[in-house]
Design an enzyme around this catalytic site. Structure first.
Site, PDB file in Angstrom:
ATOM      1  N   CYS A 383      -5.553   6.123   5.706  1.00 61.98           N
ATOM      2  CA  CYS A 383      -6.325   6.819   4.673  1.00 61.98           C
ATOM      3  C   CYS A 383      -7.820   6.749   4.984  1.00 61.98           C
ATOM      4  O   CYS A 383      -8.282   7.437   5.882  1.00 61.98           O
ATOM      5  CB  CYS A 383      -5.963   6.308   3.294  1.00 61.98           C
ATOM      6  SG  CYS A 383      -6.298   7.545   2.031  1.00 61.98           S
ATOM      7  N   HIS A 509      -0.348   6.944   3.189  1.00 63.01           N
ATOM      8  CA  HIS A 509      -0.191   5.476   3.161  1.00 63.01           C
ATOM      9  C   HIS A 509       1.243   5.104   3.545  1.00 63.01           C
ATOM     10  O   HIS A 509       2.100   5.027   2.661  1.00 63.01           O
ATOM     11  CB  HIS A 509      -0.465   4.952   1.751  1.00 63.01           C
ATOM     12  CG  HIS A 509      -1.887   5.041   1.329  1.00 63.01           C
ATOM     13  ND1 HIS A 509      -2.781   4.019   1.527  1.00 63.01           N
ATOM     14  CD2 HIS A 509      -2.577   6.030   0.713  1.00 63.01           C
ATOM     15  CE1 HIS A 509      -3.962   4.363   1.039  1.00 63.01           C
ATOM     16  NE2 HIS A 509      -3.866   5.586   0.547  1.00 63.01           N
ATOM     17  N   GLU A 511       2.382   2.322   4.194  1.00 61.88           N
ATOM     18  CA  GLU A 511       2.752   0.977   3.719  1.00 61.88           C
ATOM     19  C   GLU A 511       3.569   1.002   2.426  1.00 61.88           C
ATOM     20  O   GLU A 511       4.276   0.053   2.120  1.00 61.88           O
ATOM     21  CB  GLU A 511       1.496   0.098   3.551  1.00 61.88           C
ATOM     22  CG  GLU A 511       0.555   0.446   2.400  1.00 61.88           C
ATOM     23  CD  GLU A 511      -0.483   1.526   2.717  1.00 61.88           C
ATOM     24  OE1 GLU A 511      -0.241   2.332   3.636  1.00 61.88           O
ATOM     25  OE2 GLU A 511      -1.530   1.560   2.034  1.00 61.88           O
TER      26      GLU A 511
HETATM   27  N1  GLN Z   1     -12.148   7.477  -0.070  1.00 59.75           N
HETATM   28  C1  GLN Z   1     -11.270   8.280   0.705  1.00 59.75           C
HETATM   29  C2  GLN Z   1     -10.810   9.512  -0.041  1.00 59.75           C
HETATM   30  O1  GLN Z   1     -10.890   9.588  -1.225  1.00 59.75           O
HETATM   31  C3  GLN Z   1     -10.069   7.481   1.167  1.00 59.75           C
HETATM   32  C4  GLN Z   1      -9.140   7.105   0.068  1.00 59.75           C
HETATM   33  C5  GLN Z   1      -8.196   6.017   0.432  1.00 59.75           C
HETATM   34  O2  GLN Z   1      -8.378   5.327   1.422  1.00 59.75           O
HETATM   35  N2  GLN Z   1      -7.181   5.790  -0.386  1.00 59.75           N
HETATM   36  O3  GLN Z   1     -10.322  10.438   0.578  1.00 59.75           O
END
Ligand code: GLN
Length: 536
Positions: A383, A509, A511
């Site tokens: 992410c 994600h 995970e």
């Molecule tokens: N801040 C970034 C976004 O909003 C990554 C978000 C995250 O890592 N969950 O896209």
């Protein structure tokens, strides 16, 4: 409809969630269909707006629910996919009741905690049960008995137990702490007795007491608890510190917990004989792995391991499959700004940059990605980590020195990461990101295809920003290939670097869908590459 209610007393952090999950696991292993509900007595509508230092990571579900991390334990232990309605918070309950009051639904009545709030709690529990095909719903009551916040929930489950006919349809399990004083090892049952008294004050008599303790409690302590708390002796259970949380089902099984529950709740005839051999092998490989690697987790909430719980579990699952222990070294990303990356990563065989929000810590993460790329250390970005790796490559390989995300530098001339168009007019922070499961199409012949298979994957998302497609050609020409994309091809989901043993990142994600016996493919890939890096 049958319910098991799990409450906690004496102190918080007893591992009630692991206990509830383990019981679910044991019932499921006998062919009983289970689901679970977590009650969180806070006023937030969901966990999504909370800093990980409050309650640990925000866990994301398929339907985009941003929930308490205990739902992750349920999904992992019971191999379930839950939805946002499986997490009931005081905020959700009060919001509905107040909305109903404004609509005039209460026909002029005074609206009170009892019955309107308790009825709303009960109806949410029943609805979640109906939406599942479960034979048994396990409800974990967050907080500690005696807390002001928990009272309406205790009253609601007391009533619900009564409504559905207490005997075989509702079972109350209370988790407590049995401390050992001094070096002689005298177990103290008094806190348990007091806590059960509190529970009884709320009108609930426990059917089973699970005692957290340093080491197994003695029969005489069990007898004492059984006597003073009015619980069968065979329903006083020891839950000593385990070598891994995944050992807890085995500890409970040995003491006949599932058999007791099945008999008491009349859950037979059973469709399956419990076979724990695969699970035992899994636990054995966690506890006694052949090799070991160390992976650096470079993040900004590194003072609390629970902030990254699902990553830690993913490494445990991946390590167990590869028969390799994974030690995680938490490094505050800001340290990369003032200290030498070589020293910080000395002895590490892999680097993970997880998700995150806001400017603080980002430059340190970019420095960590840079070091891992240049020194061929296996790297996984998730992410924000995916966005960080893209910025690093745009700056140092493509040569766009001021490349950045518009989240951190709205004025950059090279916004390689930008706000998703549909996010532009959103002002509320809660529940408004791109959330939940989405399909990713994976390019044949890629490393991603090797790990996920060529049918693509369905992973969970939680973000507002994405790779700016104007830069894709330049990034790919620099060797940063976007081998996973959304179905319309416009959203970049997975990237991998040419000429590096393992430098991968994903916008989603992985995970959150890692399971004990089927680890997250990207974590698996990282651990495997880390083993190769170490020469294992
Ligand atoms: N801040 C970034 C976004 O909003 C990554 C978000 C995250 O890592 N969950 O896209």
């Amino acid at each position: 409809m049958k319910f098991i209610f799990v409450s906690g007393g004496v102190i918080s952090g007893l591992g009630k969630g692991i206990t509830a999950s383990s019981i679910g696991f044991l019932l499921k292993s006998r062919g009983i269909r289970v689901t679970s509900i977590k009650v969180d007595p806070y006023l937030n509508i969901d966990a999504g707006t909370m800093n990980p230092y409050e309650h640990g990571e925000v866990y994301v579900l398929d339907d985009g629910g941003e929930v308490d991390l205990d739902l992750g334990n349920y999904e992992r232990f019971m191999d379930l996919n839950l939805g946002r309605d499986n997490n009931i918070t005081t905020g959700k309950v009060y919001r509905s009741v107040i909305e109903n009051e404004r609509k005039g639904s209460y026909l002029g009545k005074t609206v009170q905690i009892i019955p309107q709030i308790t009825d709303e709690i009960k109806s949410r529990m029943i609805q979640a049960a109906r939406n599942s095909d479960a034979d048994v719903v396990i409800v974990e009551l967050g907080g500690t008995v005696g807390d002001i916040e928990s009272m309406p929930f205790l009253e609601a489950v007391r009533q619900l137990g009564r409504d559905i006919g207490r005997n075989e349809n509702a079972l109350f399990i209370h988790c407590t702490l049995v401390p050992i004083m001094g070096t002689v090892g005298e177990e103290k049952t008094k806190p348990t007795q007091h806590s059960v008294k509190d529970l009884m004050n709320a009108g609930i008599r426990p059917d089973m007491i699970i005692c957290r303790c340093k080491s197994e409690i003695t029969d005489s302590a069990k007898r004492k608890i059984s006597m003073f708390c009015d619980v069968d002796e065979s329903a006083v259970i020891s839950c000593p510190d385990a070598r891994t949380i995944y050992e807890v089902p085995m500890i409970l099984e040995k003491q006949g917990v599932a058999d007791y529950i099945i008999k008491r709740m009349d859950l037979g005839p059973l469709t399956k004989k419990s076979d724990m051999s695969e699970w035992k092998g899994f636990v054995e490989r966690i506890v006694n792995p052949k090799g070991r690697v160390e992976i650096a987790l470079v993040g900004k909430y590194t003072a609390l391991a629970d902030s990254y719980l699902s990553h830690l579990e993913s490494f445990t699952h991946a390590g167990a499959k590869l028969n390799c222990g994974v030690k995680v070294r938490f490094i505050d990303s800001d340290r990369f700004l003032s200290e030498n990356p070589k020293d910080l990563l000395e002895g590490c065989d892999g680097v993970l940059v997880p998700g995150g929000f806001g400017t603080r810590g980002v430059e340190g993460k970019i420095a960590a990605a840079n070091y891992a790329r240049e020194n061929k250390i296996p790297f996984l970005g998730v992410c924000l980590g995916f966005q960080v790796a893209t910025i690093e490559i745009a700056r140092h390989v493509v040569g766009l020195n001021d490349a950045d995300s518009s989240e951190f530098n709205p004025d950059t001339a090279n916004p390689v990461i930008i706000l998703m168009p549909e996010q532009a007019d959103i002002s509320d922070m809660g529940g408004t990101m791109r959330l939940g499961s989405r399909h990713t199409v994976i390019a044949g012949g890629s490393k991603a295809a090797e790990l996920y298979g060529s049918d693509g994957c369905d992973e969970r998302h939680r973000h507002r920003y994405e790779v700016n497609i104007d830069y894709i050609d330049r990034l790919e020409a620099a060797g940063w290939h976007f081998t996973g994309r959304s179905e319309d091809g416009k959203r970049m989901e997975i990237a991998e670097l040419d000429g590096h043993p393992y430098f991968m990142a994903a916008q989603f994600h992985p995970e959150f869908k890692s399971r004990p016996l089927s680890p997250s493919p990207l974590h698996f890939g990282l651990v495997k590459a880390a083993m190769a890096h170490k020469g294992l």
